[in-house]
Design a protein around this motif. Sequence first.
Motif, short mmCIF file in Angstrom:
data_model
loop_
_atom_site.label_atom_id
_atom_site.label_comp_id
_atom_site.label_asym_id
_atom_site.label_seq_id
_atom_site.Cartn_x
_atom_site.Cartn_y
_atom_site.Cartn_z
N THR A 19 32.07 51.36 47.84
CA THR A 19 33.39 51.71 47.70
C THR A 19 34.04 50.68 47.54
O THR A 19 35.25 50.39 46.76
N ARG A 20 34.53 50.38 48.86
CA ARG A 20 35.86 49.77 49.27
C ARG A 20 35.76 48.58 49.03
O ARG A 20 35.72 47.46 48.01
N LEU A 21 34.27 47.96 48.76
CA LEU A 21 33.91 46.12 47.66
C LEU A 21 34.28 46.44 46.37
O LEU A 21 34.83 45.66 45.76
N ALA A 22 33.56 47.60 45.94
CA ALA A 22 33.98 48.18 44.06
C ALA A 22 35.42 47.13 44.31
O ALA A 22 35.60 47.37 43.18
N LEU A 23 36.16 48.74 44.79
CA LEU A 23 37.25 48.77 44.63
C LEU A 23 38.08 47.23 45.13
O LEU A 23 39.08 46.96 44.04
N ALA A 25 37.00 44.45 44.47
CA ALA A 25 36.89 42.74 43.86
C ALA A 25 37.20 43.56 41.94
O ALA A 25 38.13 42.59 41.48
N SER A 26 37.46 44.84 42.08
CA SER A 26 37.58 45.57 40.03
C SER A 26 39.46 44.71 40.97
O SER A 26 40.04 44.53 39.89
N ALA A 27 39.97 45.51 41.47
CA ALA A 27 41.76 45.23 42.14
C ALA A 27 41.89 43.31 41.34
O ALA A 27 42.89 43.23 41.14
N ALA A 28 40.88 42.49 42.00
CA ALA A 28 40.78 40.75 42.76
C ALA A 28 41.10 40.94 41.01
O ALA A 28 41.53 40.15 40.74
N VAL A 29 40.33 40.92 40.14
CA VAL A 29 39.50 40.21 39.44
C VAL A 29 41.18 41.09 38.39
O VAL A 29 41.24 40.28 37.32
N ALA A 30 41.06 42.68 38.27
CA ALA A 30 42.47 42.97 37.34
C ALA A 30 43.65 42.55 37.89
O ALA A 30 43.96 41.86 36.42
N LEU A 31 43.54 42.05 38.43
CA LEU A 31 45.22 41.46 38.40
C LEU A 31 45.21 39.66 38.29
O LEU A 31 46.37 39.73 37.35
N VAL A 32 44.01 39.20 38.28
CA VAL A 32 43.69 38.06 38.02
C VAL A 32 43.74 38.36 36.16
O VAL A 32 44.79 37.63 35.36
N ALA A 33 43.77 39.69 35.97
CA ALA A 33 43.83 39.35 34.26
C ALA A 33 45.18 39.24 33.11
O ALA A 33 45.83 39.70 32.80
N VAL A 34 45.73 41.13 34.44
CA VAL A 34 47.16 41.15 34.08
C VAL A 34 48.07 40.42 34.59
O VAL A 34 48.60 39.82 33.04
N GLY A 35 47.78 39.21 35.38
CA GLY A 35 48.71 37.91 35.44
C GLY A 35 48.89 37.24 34.20
O GLY A 35 49.55 36.36 34.32
N VAL A 36 47.37 36.80 34.43
CA VAL A 36 46.52 35.64 32.62
C VAL A 36 47.27 36.59 31.80
O VAL A 36 48.68 35.37 31.01
N ALA A 172 41.22 45.78 28.49
CA ALA A 172 39.84 45.30 28.49
C ALA A 172 39.59 44.32 29.82
O ALA A 172 38.14 44.83 30.58
N GLY A 173 40.08 43.90 30.07
CA GLY A 173 39.96 43.15 31.54
C GLY A 173 39.54 44.26 32.72
O GLY A 173 39.02 43.40 33.49
N VAL A 174 40.87 45.11 32.71
CA VAL A 174 40.98 45.92 33.93
C VAL A 174 39.76 46.55 33.45
O VAL A 174 38.71 46.87 34.79
N LEU A 175 38.36 47.49 32.27
CA LEU A 175 37.63 47.28 32.54
C LEU A 175 36.43 46.91 32.86
O LEU A 175 35.50 47.17 33.62
N LEU A 176 36.40 45.42 32.40
CA LEU A 176 35.83 44.47 32.99
C LEU A 176 35.49 44.26 34.42
O LEU A 176 34.44 44.35 34.70
N ALA A 177 36.70 44.40 35.12
CA ALA A 177 36.75 44.24 36.50
C ALA A 177 36.39 45.38 37.23
O ALA A 177 35.28 44.99 38.20
N TYR A 182 31.28 47.16 40.08
CA TYR A 182 30.52 48.10 40.50
C TYR A 182 29.06 47.16 40.44
O TYR A 182 28.39 47.62 41.31
N TRP A 183 28.89 46.48 39.59
CA TRP A 183 27.83 45.37 40.03
C TRP A 183 27.65 44.42 41.24
O TRP A 183 26.82 44.47 41.46
N VAL A 184 28.65 44.00 41.34
CA VAL A 184 29.04 42.91 42.43
C VAL A 184 28.63 43.68 43.90
O VAL A 184 28.04 43.08 44.59
#
Length: 467
Positions: A19-23, A25-36, A172-177, A182-184
């Motif tokens: 769960t911690r790894l999923a959170l 990874a999701s937070a990192a990708v979501a932060l990048v998507a929102v920042g972009v 959509a980026g947050v959902l994908l994140a 979860y997959w990672v």
Amino acid sequence: MSGRRGLGGRWVRRRPLRTRLALAASAAVALVAVGVCAAAFVIIRIQMTRQLDLNLAQTATQLTQQTRGWGPTASDTSCRYQAVPCVQIVPSDPAEDPRNRYALPVTAATRQVAAGHRSGYYTNLTVAEQPVRMFTKHLPNRRQALQVALRSDTVERGVRHAAWALSAVGGAGVLLAAALGYWVSRTGLAPVARLTATAERIAATRDARHRIELPAGPPAREDEVTRLATSFNIMLGELEQSVTSQRRLVADASHELRTPLTALRTNAELLARADRLTDAQRDRAAAALGRQLREVTTLVNDLIELARDEEPQPLVEQVRPAALLEHAVGAARGHWPEITFTARIDPVAATITVPGVPPRLARLLSNLLDNAAKFSPPGGPVDTELTLTSGQLELTVRDHGPGIAAADLPHVFDRFYRAQAARALPGSGLGLAMARQIARAHGAELTAEQAPGGGALFRLRVPVAKP
């Protein structure tokens, strides 16, 4: 506030690693998507505003030539049309203002631009309930300011559309994140999950034969988790071998002890009825009892020695193997008077010292010599030689007996193993096992092989530290 952050941090730390790894990874990708998306929104807004300012500047340049002979003029369009600019000329002196009312606001800054005391500027304002972007510039060689305005609602509408589109992309980026996180977590921690399941299964069943399934592929492509799983499998193999060896030792020891203990009990019961025995019978029973007690004592001492894996460091000292060999050969000659023992010691090897425990090394040599004497024919020789070869002390012990059968050679150093030809001879089958254990505890290597011309040859190699 700090208490809430502490509670949140503890909640995260209490979650499973997946769960911690999923959170994370999701937070990192979501932060990048929102920042972009945020950066794209800012860039789009700046570019659209810049384009509008460029249009205003070009329009102002064109009107500067067209209004060369104009005096103060008020705009009459009130910016009612999107593509039509509002234009008015404002003098520096309010007394020169036209009679018509200005459509665009005139401020003190406008008068300063008209007088040439201030550079041109852009302003966002509302005219006739319409958003407007206005550019004010000084007319050269004239004490007048030119004001040009264009409706900016198209720009604002484009910015709003871009904001909605980028918000959708960010969502959509947050959902994908979240999906990627979860997959990672599932893919990356799959070997760890298998490792955990295997460890729990071993703890529940106490069966070390379980192994972790490893992914197929070349070893060069293994990742850190796969290498961890491989190391865990190796550890399980060592554990299984240790447990199996321990169980075999207990089983073999109980088997070996059963016979002498039975004989001890029989002779003890016999001596308990000594009044019914003759003197000769009592002497034989007492002698057998003493002999069996010595055998049991020797066997128990050997088992205690085998239970020790390494030498106690306080007892380690510098030992000269040549002196130990001479002493061991002398003792063997007294114990086996019918056997001829020879010792050849290289002069260079005679001066070498190595770290070790003298009584343990002496026990190793005596076990090798006793084993060689046991299988030598009466009057036969047992040859020993100590040399220095390739930076190692090499000790060889050779007998001229029947040798070691090829089927027995891999098991010579096993505990309680006795070849077919040795089962009628005295001994418990622990001497060579103890010799190899003492050698390994001293960083040495003990091997057995068939001697050229017949007999068995044992070779002990002891590493020598460079001076």
